[in-house]
Design a protein around this motif. Structure first.
Motif, PDB file in Angstrom:
ATOM      1  N   LYS A  68      -2.277  83.973  -6.088  1.00 10.93           N
ATOM      2  CA  LYS A  68      -1.212  84.846  -5.610  1.00 10.93           C
ATOM      3  C   LYS A  68      -0.012  84.825  -6.552  1.00 10.93           C
ATOM      4  O   LYS A  68       0.624  85.859  -6.796  1.00 10.93           O
ATOM      5  CB  LYS A  68      -0.782  84.417  -4.198  1.00 10.93           C
ATOM      6  CG  LYS A  68      -1.825  84.685  -3.121  1.00 10.93           C
ATOM      7  CD  LYS A  68      -2.112  86.177  -2.977  1.00 10.93           C
ATOM      8  CE  LYS A  68      -3.090  86.465  -1.838  1.00 10.93           C
ATOM      9  NZ  LYS A  68      -3.409  87.908  -1.731  1.00 10.93           N
ATOM     10  N   THR A  69       0.281  83.645  -7.087  1.00 12.10           N
ATOM     11  CA  THR A  69       1.398  83.541  -8.040  1.00 12.10           C
ATOM     12  C   THR A  69       1.111  84.345  -9.303  1.00 12.10           C
ATOM     13  O   THR A  69       1.987  85.058  -9.823  1.00 12.10           O
ATOM     14  CB  THR A  69       1.642  82.072  -8.413  1.00 12.10           C
ATOM     15  OG1 THR A  69       1.963  81.334  -7.226  1.00 12.10           O
ATOM     16  CG2 THR A  69       2.791  81.946  -9.410  1.00 12.10           C
ATOM     17  N   GLU A  70      -0.114  84.255  -9.796  1.00 12.59           N
ATOM     18  CA  GLU A  70      -0.480  85.015 -11.000  1.00 12.59           C
ATOM     19  C   GLU A  70      -0.479  86.514 -10.733  1.00 12.59           C
ATOM     20  O   GLU A  70      -0.112  87.310 -11.615  1.00 12.59           O
ATOM     21  CB  GLU A  70      -1.853  84.558 -11.496  1.00 12.59           C
ATOM     22  CG  GLU A  70      -1.833  83.160 -12.107  1.00 12.59           C
ATOM     23  CD  GLU A  70      -3.221  82.645 -12.428  1.00 12.59           C
ATOM     24  OE1 GLU A  70      -3.336  81.799 -13.334  1.00 12.59           O
ATOM     25  OE2 GLU A  70      -4.197  83.096 -11.782  1.00 12.59           O
TER      26      GLU A  70
END
Length: 451
Positions: free
Chosen positions: A86-88
């Motif tokens: 999700k961060t990427e």
């Protein structure tokens, strides 16, 4: 004591998009004040386009566009984290948005051959091997996609539906997705939860939203030619980087498509082509009458000697060429018998009609030669002579010395010119190979006319 509306309006001007949407739900007065289109235009431009806002000629629904942008971002956040965390995904979304807002400045390479082209888009068509942009941050994302595809290519292959492949390859909308290829039918009701396809579709939605904002910006601009040209050049630069960023995705989808159908008859796609198609649908088509009329007006002023410059008209013509030329006819753009297609053909027809209709202003060949393609000058001159009941010289109906030189140059680079003069084969990019390496594919396609 109730604050006067001007003070409330001043307060509103300091609120961001989400604050405007929240405060609009407090009361009817706040709802009315928060629906100020200049405020939403300011917020959209700040988030999506990175250009100063203007209160002139604001007549579009910028609020709806802002809401559409929020929906697109939410859709991106709902992509499963099977390829990226999700961060990427957030980082990748920001990279995509920032590339569209502030693209890297890239110039076409200086080449001393027939492969040398005046614009970035045309240079890309003529030199399809130059697809990657060297950028450390960019390589991080591209490598992440490539590694995932290598590890999961088998699973992706079996979860990628034929309808998705056809939709992506031919850029078909959902409501037009039913298509027959050979003896096989595909159905638009067929859907896929494939993360690869979801990423592909969300990328397109981001680009479309950006283009819709550019369309409103051009339609409201006091200088539409300059606004169109500037934004097209920025868009071409962003397309160069976005194509490189997501090239592993389109490469794999192309491979899947070729595995399902005949490899020798499968022109390959990429995000550079996809972004050009999105621009054509969402920017050029809604703005074409305005843009063409503005160019004709500028040419009229040149005819009258009112303005010795024609830089904006030339920029528009090259921008239309970028959308109209293909990997093959880009080499024949200066051929006086080029068979026109795409957005440039629309402008060409308008100009030829204008010359015939306004024949009393005379035919200004010297001016037109500096602005438009030779084929337009040639046909405009024919239209003028017909309007004056004058005979068309025979040499105006034949190829010129310049045409012969273009054909000889093409032959020297491996392009077979031994076709009928009204017919030539269709050519499209094939992975990273140079044009001269895939001339053998030309004879497979006889349905596209160049000149």
């Amino acid at each position: 004591m109730t604050m006067p509306s001007p003070i409330l309006a001043e307060i509103m001007s300091y609120l961001n998009l989400f604050e405007l949407l929240n405060i609009s739900q407090v009361s009817r007065k706040f709802y009315v004040l928060a629906n100020s289109q200049p405020l939403y235009k300011r917020e959209f431009l700040q988030l999506w386009i990175n250009c100063p806002s203007s209160n002139e000629r604001i007549k579009s629904d910028w609020k709806s566009l802002c809401l559409a942008g929020i929906k697109v971002k939410a859709g991106w956040q709902n992509i499963p984290d099977s390829i990226f965390t999700k961060t990427e995904l957030v980082l990748l979304y920001d990279e995509l948005i920032n590339t569209l807002r502030s693209p890297p400045f890239v110039l076409p390479q200086m080449r001393r051959t027939i492969f040398s082209m005046p614009t970035l888009s045309q240079d890309f068509l003529a030199n399809p091997e130059d697809q990657y942009v060297q950028d450390e941050d960019l390589e991080y994302f591209s490598d992440g996609i490539r590694i995932y595809l290598q590890e999961n290519s088998s699973d992706l292959y079996f979860t990628t539906s034929n309808s998705d492949l056809i939709q992506i390859r031919w850029n078909i909308k959902k409501d037009k997705e039913r298509l027959s290829i050979g003896s096989q039918q595909t159905d638009s009701s067929e859907s896929s939860s494939n993360s690869l396809i979801l990423i592909y579709k969300q990328i397109k939605k981001v680009i479309k939203t950006h283009c819709k904002g550019l369309r409103l910006l051009i339609l409201e601009s006091e200088t539409p030619l300059e606004t169109y040209s500037n934004n097209w050049e920025n868009f071409s630069n962003s397309a160069r980087k976005i194509n490189s960023l997501f090239l592993p995705i389109t490469d794999l989808l192309n491979d899947f498509y070729e595995a399902n159908y005949h490899p020798e008859s499968c022109p390959r796609t990429n995000f550079f082509k996809i972004m050009n198609s999105i621009w054509r649908e969402n920017v050029f088509e809604p703005c074409k009458d305005l843009i063409c009329q503005e160019v004709l007006n500028e040419l009229q002023s040149l005819y009258k000697g009112q303005d010795p410059f024609f830089s904006q008209s030339r920029r528009i013509v090259e921008a239309l060429n970028d959308l109209s030329l293909t990997e093959l006819n880009v080499f024949f753009k200066n051929h006086s018998m080029l068979k026109l297609e795409g957005p440039y053909s629309y402008f060409h027809q308008k100009l030829v009609e204008s010359v015939a209709t306004n024949a009393n202003t005379g035919f200004h060949q010297d001016i037109l030669q500096e602005v438009v393609l030779p084929v337009t000058v040639r046909e405009a001159k024919q239209a003028y002579l017909v309007s004056q009941n004058l005979e068309i010289p025979q040499d105006l109906l034949q190829k010129t010395d310049e045409d012969e030189f273009i054909e000889i140059s093409a032959q020297n680079h491996g392009i077979n010119m031994n076709y009928n003069t009204t017919e030539i084969a269709l050519f499209s990019q094939n992975k990273e190979q140079r044009l001269v390496e895939i001339i053998n594919f030309l004879e497979l396609y006889r349905n596209v006319y160049i000149f």
